[in-house]
Scaffold this active site. Structure first.
Site, PDB file in Angstrom:
ATOM      1  N   CYS A 150      -5.650   7.792   8.315  1.00 13.91           N
ATOM      2  CA  CYS A 150      -5.496   6.953   9.517  1.00 13.91           C
ATOM      3  C   CYS A 150      -4.173   7.249  10.211  1.00 13.91           C
ATOM      4  O   CYS A 150      -3.483   6.332  10.689  1.00 13.91           O
ATOM      5  CB  CYS A 150      -5.582   5.462   9.188  1.00 13.91           C
ATOM      6  N   LYS A 193      -2.788  -4.877  -0.704  1.00 13.46           N
ATOM      7  CA  LYS A 193      -1.934  -3.749  -1.120  1.00 13.46           C
ATOM      8  C   LYS A 193      -0.823  -4.217  -2.054  1.00 13.46           C
ATOM      9  O   LYS A 193      -0.001  -3.427  -2.497  1.00 13.46           O
ATOM     10  CB  LYS A 193      -1.313  -3.074   0.105  1.00 13.46           C
ATOM     11  N   ASP A 195       5.627  -2.842  10.746  1.00 17.20           N
ATOM     12  CA  ASP A 195       4.394  -2.763   9.965  1.00 17.20           C
ATOM     13  C   ASP A 195       4.826  -2.641   8.496  1.00 17.20           C
ATOM     14  O   ASP A 195       5.261  -1.578   8.050  1.00 17.20           O
ATOM     15  CB  ASP A 195       3.592  -1.537  10.427  1.00 17.20           C
ATOM     16  N   HIS A 228       0.509   4.477  11.252  1.00 18.25           N
ATOM     17  CA  HIS A 228      -0.890   4.279  10.877  1.00 18.25           C
ATOM     18  C   HIS A 228      -1.625   3.878  12.158  1.00 18.25           C
ATOM     19  O   HIS A 228      -1.047   3.199  13.014  1.00 18.25           O
ATOM     20  CB  HIS A 228      -0.928   3.137   9.846  1.00 18.25           C
TER      21      HIS A 228
HETATM   22  N1  PLP Z   1      -0.222   0.153   8.194  1.00 17.85           N
HETATM   23  C1  PLP Z   1      -0.004   0.991   7.180  1.00 17.85           C
HETATM   24  C2  PLP Z   1       1.318   1.698   7.077  1.00 17.85           C
HETATM   25  C3  PLP Z   1      -0.983   1.177   6.208  1.00 17.85           C
HETATM   26  O1  PLP Z   1      -0.774   2.018   5.193  1.00 17.85           O
HETATM   27  C4  PLP Z   1      -2.215   0.485   6.335  1.00 17.85           C
HETATM   28  C5  PLP Z   1      -3.294   0.705   5.367  1.00 17.85           C
HETATM   29  O2  PLP Z   1      -3.364   1.691   4.695  1.00 17.85           O
HETATM   30  C6  PLP Z   1      -2.373  -0.383   7.415  1.00 17.85           C
HETATM   31  C7  PLP Z   1      -1.358  -0.523   8.324  1.00 17.85           C
HETATM   32  C8  PLP Z   1      -3.619  -1.161   7.601  1.00 17.85           C
HETATM   33  O3  PLP Z   1      -3.768  -2.085   6.572  1.00 17.85           O
HETATM   34  P1  PLP Z   1      -5.087  -2.948   6.474  1.00 17.85           P
HETATM   35  O4  PLP Z   1      -6.229  -1.983   6.331  1.00 17.85           O
HETATM   36  O5  PLP Z   1      -4.883  -3.798   5.268  1.00 17.85           O
HETATM   37  O6  PLP Z   1      -5.182  -3.721   7.733  1.00 17.85           O
END
Ligand code: PLP
Length: 402
Positions: free
Chosen positions: A359, A219, A193, A116
């Site tokens: 993303c 989430k 992550d 991401h």
């Molecule tokens: N990492 C992963 C794998 C994600 O799916 C997401 C959000 O979709 C994020 C990081 C970022 O999360 P946040 O927007 O809550 O910071």
């Protein structure tokens, strides 16, 4: 089959919307919103700062949330949990505080093509500012990272591996335990992550060998605006503050300051205490449901969903064709239809899915597409919703005039 958990989620009872965008944000049960309301109505005062009852109670709830989060992910000590706004901020904290101060030219930071952007851009920044080189793990077509790929990219030059536990596009679970073993053998640290794993599976950072682990409350049934960075105590103690100002100090003179003990030295300014109360309630809710039930329900629904999609010859599902390897995430395209059009026409049918690059633009490039549609499930979804979704999907091409 009915799903008794739905009763706890007022938004799911609002209308017939099929909410299949859980990887973006999950819904919140009443227990979470009530915990936040209780905080607001009984002890809303600035935590850590007041010597009076309300503030003391606010502090107690905030610190209880820290212990709950530590227990959820198997941290050895609750001081290893730093509250942040979300996964993105957690990874930035690690990048700014650890990356900029401990990495240098000649070092390598290993990430995967699946990351991401939140677990890529902070390391691009560290690379630009320190001269450390970014190295990419390339998955197989089904999203698997092979042993050979790990061994060839994680080397004595590697200082940090930053890896998603579960891909938000392919749903694949990466072998983080093995990655940590190889990284540690090479003297490197591992940041995981956990945005997409924490809501779905039991996590134990010590068993995984994670040196850093990031996740978001929103989430995993919790509120937006609260997340956490886990880091081993020795690391947090060595790392300088990321943000500075109120509440993170020990002593301040005109020219300089000494900092509070961990984790407070990383929590500058007034914290999100009602969010923490909500996160605590979310953790309790998840534990009551149990990760076995969560996994079992998601696997059953994902199998049904993928089988239905696989029967339509004009649909491509990305990643593994085995539904057990998707963690509730199914990313697909309908031949001839732009994913944005698919999502829009489904919205008019009361279906909420995600469309776009998720993303994860380097992964889109790897897959050879500009964007995709994504349905992501959670334990409160039902077979009936999957069937209604499949029925609508089978009509999308007709609706779009293809
Ligand atoms: N990492 C992963 C794998 C994600 O799916 C997401 C959000 O979709 C994020 C990081 C970022 O999360 P946040 O927007 O809550 O910071």
């Amino acid at each position: 089959m009915t799903n008794s958990y739905r009763e706890d989620f007022p938004i799911l009872l609002r209308d017939d919307t099929i909410y299949f965008d859980n990887a973006a944000t999950s819904q919140r049960p009443r227990q979470v919103t009530e915990a936040m309301r209780r905080f607001d109505e009984t002890c809303n005062a600035n935590p850590m700062r007041g010597l009076y009852r309300w503030s003391i109670e606010a502090t107690e709830q905030y610190e209880q949330a820290r212990s709950d989060a530590a227990e959820l992910i198997g941290a050895a000590d609750s001081r290893e949990i730093v509250f942040t706004r979300n996964t993105t901020e957690s990874i930035n904290l690690a990048a700014y505080s650890y990356g900029l101060n401990f990495l240098k030219e000649g070092d390598e930071i290993v990430v995967s093509v699946m990351e991401h952007h939140s677990n890529l851009l902070p390391w691009q920044m560290v690379s630009r500012q320190t001269g450390a080189r970014l190295v990419f793990l390339e998955p197989e077509a089904d999203g698997t990272l092979t042993e050979q790929e790990l061994l060839s990219k994680i080397t004595p030059r590697t200082r940090l591996v930053a890896i998603g536990h579960v891909s938000n596009v392919l749903g694949v679970t990466n072998p983080v335990k093995r990655i940590a073993e190889i990284a540690h053998q090479n003297g490197a640290l591992v940041l995981v992550d956990g945005a997409q794993s924490t809501p779905h599976m039991p996590v134990n950072v010590q068993e995984l060998g994670a040196d850093f682990y990031a996740f978001s409350g929103h989430k995993m049934l919790g509120p937006m605006g609260i997340g956490a960075l886990y880091a081993r105590k020795e690391l947090l103690e060595e790392m300088p503050p990321f943000l500075s100002g109120g509440e993170m100090i020990e002593y301040v003179s005109r020219e300089s300051a000494t900092y509070a003990e961990i984790p407070h030295k990383f929590e500058a300014g007034t914290v999100n205490a009602s969010g923490a109360a909500g996160l605590s309630a979310a953790i309790h809710y998840l534990k009551n449901v149990g990760f076995y039930t969560i996994r079992e329900t998601e696997e059953r629904l994902t199998a049904r969903l993928m089988k239905g999609l696989q029967e339509l010859p004009y649909i491509t599902i990305y990643g593994s064709q085995d539904s057990k390897k998707h963690c509730g995430i199914v990313t697909f395209n309908i031949e001839g239809c732009h994913p944005h059009d698919v999502a829009s026409v489904l919205d008019s049918e009361q279906v909420a899915i995600r469309a776009g690059h998720h993303c994860a633009q380097p992964l889109m490039k790897f897959l050879g597409v500009g964007s995709t549609a994504r349905a992501s499930l959670y334990f409160y979804n039902t077979e009936e919703e999957v069937d209604r979704f499949l029925d609508k999907i089978s009509k999308v091409r007709g609706w779009l005039g293809y």
